[in-house]
Structures are given as C-alpha cells and as structure tokens.
Design an enzyme around this catalytic site. Sequence first.
Site, PDB file in Angstrom:
ATOM      1  CD  GLU A   1      -3.022  -0.948   2.279  1.00 16.11           C
ATOM      2  OE1 GLU A   1      -4.227  -1.004   2.012  1.00 16.11           O
ATOM      3  OE2 GLU A   1      -2.599  -0.808   3.440  1.00 16.11           O
TER       4      GLU A   1
ATOM      5  CD  GLU B   1      -4.707  -5.024   3.094  1.00 14.46           C
ATOM      6  OE1 GLU B   1      -5.394  -4.252   3.797  1.00 14.46           O
ATOM      7  OE2 GLU B   1      -3.467  -5.064   3.137  1.00 14.46           O
TER       8      GLU B   1
END
Length: 580
Positions: free
Chosen positions: A157, A233
């Site tokens: 991320e 996710e």
Amino acid sequence: MKLTYDQENFYLDNKKITILSGAIHYFRVVPEYWEDRLKKLKACGFNTVETYMPWNLHEEVENEYNFSGMLDIERFLKIAKELGLYAIVRPGPYICAEWEFGGFPAWLLKDSDMKLRCHYAPYEEKVRKYFHEVMTRLRPHLLENGGNIIMMQVENEYGSYGNDKDYLRAIEQMYHDEQMNVCLFTSDGDDDSMLNGGTLPHLLKIVNFGSNSERNFNNLLKVQPDAPLMCGEFWNGWFDHWGEEHHVREADDTAKEFDAILNRNGSINFYMFHGGTNFNFYNGANYYDDYAPTVTSYDYHCLLNENGDRTKKYYACQDVIRQHGFEIPELDCIDQPKKTYGKITLDKAVPLFKCLEQLSQKVSLPYVLPMEKLDQNFGYILYRTHLTGPYQPRELNIHGLHDRATVYLDGKYVGVVERNQPHEKIMIGVEKGQTIQLDIFVENMGRVNYGPELYDRKGITKAVCLGLQELHHWEMYPLPMKELTSITYKDGQCYHEPAFYQGTFEIDECQDTFIYLDHFNKGHVYINGFNLGRYWKKGPQRSLYIPAPLLKQGLNKIEIFEIHQCDDLSVELKDTPDLG
C-alpha cells in the site's frame, strides 16, 4: 507452472482460476493451531491463504535471523500445500497490519539519519540483506519450484505513504536478483493519488477496500484496463484501539459485498479470514489527530474469531461461494473446546523498584535517550534523576514522551502523563538542603504502523524540564521484560506501585481459556513464561485469550506486571471472551 492473466481472468496451467483467498498471519497464531485454521479456510471454499511477514520478528536483532517455532513460515506453507491451498506472501519490508512499527525492526531507528520507505541506500541495503534471507527460504515454495506461492507483493500500500518510483523499482529488482519467478503485484486504495504513487506501470495492480466494490473496481479499470479485477484486502471487519468501542460488521453486509465482487468476475483476499492475537508487545498504533494504540486481540470480527471458532460470517460467506458454483470440500473441522478453570489466587508479589538491578543494566548519562539508542525494542524504561534544592515549584514537562509515563517522587506516585493527551500539571519543588528522587516510568505502547508519524522512537525522545530548565544526570533502566526468571518473589500483597504478581494452578486437561483481570488496571500477562500481551481497564477488551497449547497438564504459572495497583490478588479463567 506460474500464475498468468489476460484482460479478464487469472490462469494456472492454462485453466481459469478465481482467487478466493483469506488472510491468516502465522505469527499471530500458535503453530499448533495452524492446521486447524488453514483447514477451516479450505472447508469454507477458499483456495488460497495470504500472509504478511514481520521483519521485526524475523530479524529482531540486526543480522540475527529467526525462522523457527511461531516464525516457521516454511512449515506454515507446507501445511497449506498439503491441504491444497495456494499462497500469497507479502514480505514487506513494510507490512502495516496494525503491527508494531508496521513490521520494521526497531533497530532501524537507532540511526538518527535513517530514511524509511524511499530510495535511501543505507535503508535499502538492510532490506536487501533481509530479503536475501527471506527469499532463500521462500524460493523452494514458489509454484514453479513445486510449492504453492502464486503471488508476492512489492512493498505494501505504498501509495498511501509515498510516491518514490525509484524505491519501488529497487524493491522489485530485489525479487529479480533473488530469482523469484512469481507473479508480482502492488495493492493500494482506489483513489488517483494512491494508485498513481503506489505502483509501477508494468506490475499487476490490485485494489483494497471494504465496501463500494463497483466504484473501487471502476477506478482500478481506469489505470489498468488490461488485467483482471482483484480486491487485495477486503476489509470484512476492523480492529480496535484502547478506549474505543469494539468494532462489529454484520455477516449479511459482508456477504452482500462479497457477492458483488464475484458478480464482477473479481478475485478476492479477505482481510482478515482469521485475525489471531497481538501477543507480547507486538501491537501497533495509529496516529491521526492523536496517538491511538491497538489492543491485544486482533479478532477483527472476521470469519474465524480470535480463538478460531467459525462465526455467522463464515457460514454466510461459504453460502456465497456455494451459490457461485465453487466447490465446498467436506473436511472434518471442529471448534476448539473452551474451559472455565475458575479463580486463581496470586500468592507471590514484588515491587518493580525492588528488583530493578535483576531486570536491567543501568545506563548513566547527562541526558535522556530513547529506547532505540539503548538497543531496546519493546517494553518499558525507567528514567531516574536526583534533585537537590532549592527549586521553587515548577511544572514537570516531558518533551517527546512516547508513550505513557507514571511519575514518582521518592517512590510515591504523583501522576500520569500520556502522549498528546491532556493531564493534570505535576508540580515539583525542592527545599534548600533537600534531595529528592524523580522516577519517570515510561511504557512503549506500540510503535505507529501507519502514516507520517512512522519514525516513532520510544521512551523520552527529547528532554525533561522543570519549567524551562532541562534536567540532567540520568540513570536509565531499559526493561524489555522478555522473561522474568531473575525475579525473586515474596509473599503476595497488593502494591500501590509497579509490581509483579505470581500465582499457580493445576489442571487435568489443557483447553482454550480466557483470563479476566478485573482487579487490575494496566499491564501485561505471562502464562508459563509466554507473554500473552497487554491489558488495560479502559477497554474495550476485558479478557485475554490463552490458547490451550500454552498450558500444560499439572502445574501452570501466571505472572502479571501491573503498572498501577490491584485491589484483589485474584484473576479468573473463563470459557468465553469479552472483547467489549
């Protein structure tokens, strides 16, 4: 064989595959339960397990590597393969994960010039050395080498943090240098800055979200129209901070969003499938407006609860998988039995200040230092100085406090100071000819794991002043509290200062249980020498999980370190948890 893809689908051996993955972090689950959790993943209809790797556990001390016991990722992968599960591995170097320092080892912060998560050669060289150890162990487990790893992530991320493409290219190159012939990907949130900053043009991009799949997937298609859709996710639950309410997400809401993802021909990784526990001092913290440490439980309100039981969400998501025509294998799964062992009396105790020399090696300097400069990663640290009067009363100011201090004058408690929180002024004055001892006992409550406050050195990071005058001549006692074998206990009593308490109990059979510390305020707990993690009366969590493998038939030992005081020398072991 290697995972490939075209504009719409993933393929294994030229056969279309929808990746149905669930996150289970091996380092948050005792190894004796790995097979149970992975079997439940398979039995739910999933075909893949995903896991992070925490650098700060695999290399807690620089150049000393640990891939054994609870950190034996190779064993974890082998169990998954035996069950017919593929694997997605995310080795970082940064993992976030509500984990201490986002997985970075604390020793990186000993270097005052260290720059993280960017194209800074000294940092990248340490990553390269760690990655070599990691990749050497993972390479045999790649799909093309007969293993089950189908995907690996480049950083994590990154678009939520930075935009240094040279750094991302350097991390990617480390994979190539280590001959990791595997599908590489990046994962980010769906907005333009994240997707622009966090990836490289030629790498597979996947998007992370917990809802609004239509919007998120459409935004992903704008930057990557030539690859299949995947949610890297899927946040089907959430984590808790101390002082908040326990987070809950209804099963029907999760199942509805899951169904929408599959209707778009999307692949998915549930974050989490099984959360587990932030044992020891391994919880992380967030910092937005204020510092907010994460609780010990990582239950996450997901498909398996903290102790591995299947939840309503498990069965709701299994139904979605079945409705979309995926195979649901018949596997013999059980939820572990739980037991109430009742009240346990703590019949031995000793104050911390009576055993400092047994637990710590004193460092004397004119100035204070943070933990990292003293080669300390976790736990507590005591700062002690002596003031000889006269001092007219002035306010005690602890500059750069990370994170929570209890203050004592001549051994008597005078107050608490918490990082960036309002507190009552602590005034200190010393009469002429008088000398007093000032003790500042600081707890590292978890390094920040997300955002610009990542450089989160612990202890006192700047200075201690009375008014504007800096105080000097400090004795510092690092207290990592890895084990307590050097402590000599005495007969039990309740103390009104930091103290250790010990009790024993005998059992005939070992089953999961939960310890309640209703008569205690704040501290952490050991069972047979294993650090279960932190407790705090402010909640929401009121119990700590004790997996059965940490117990033994016959005599068991509980030890508690309490920062403040207790009002009764007993704890209770019950068969149900209370997470708030």
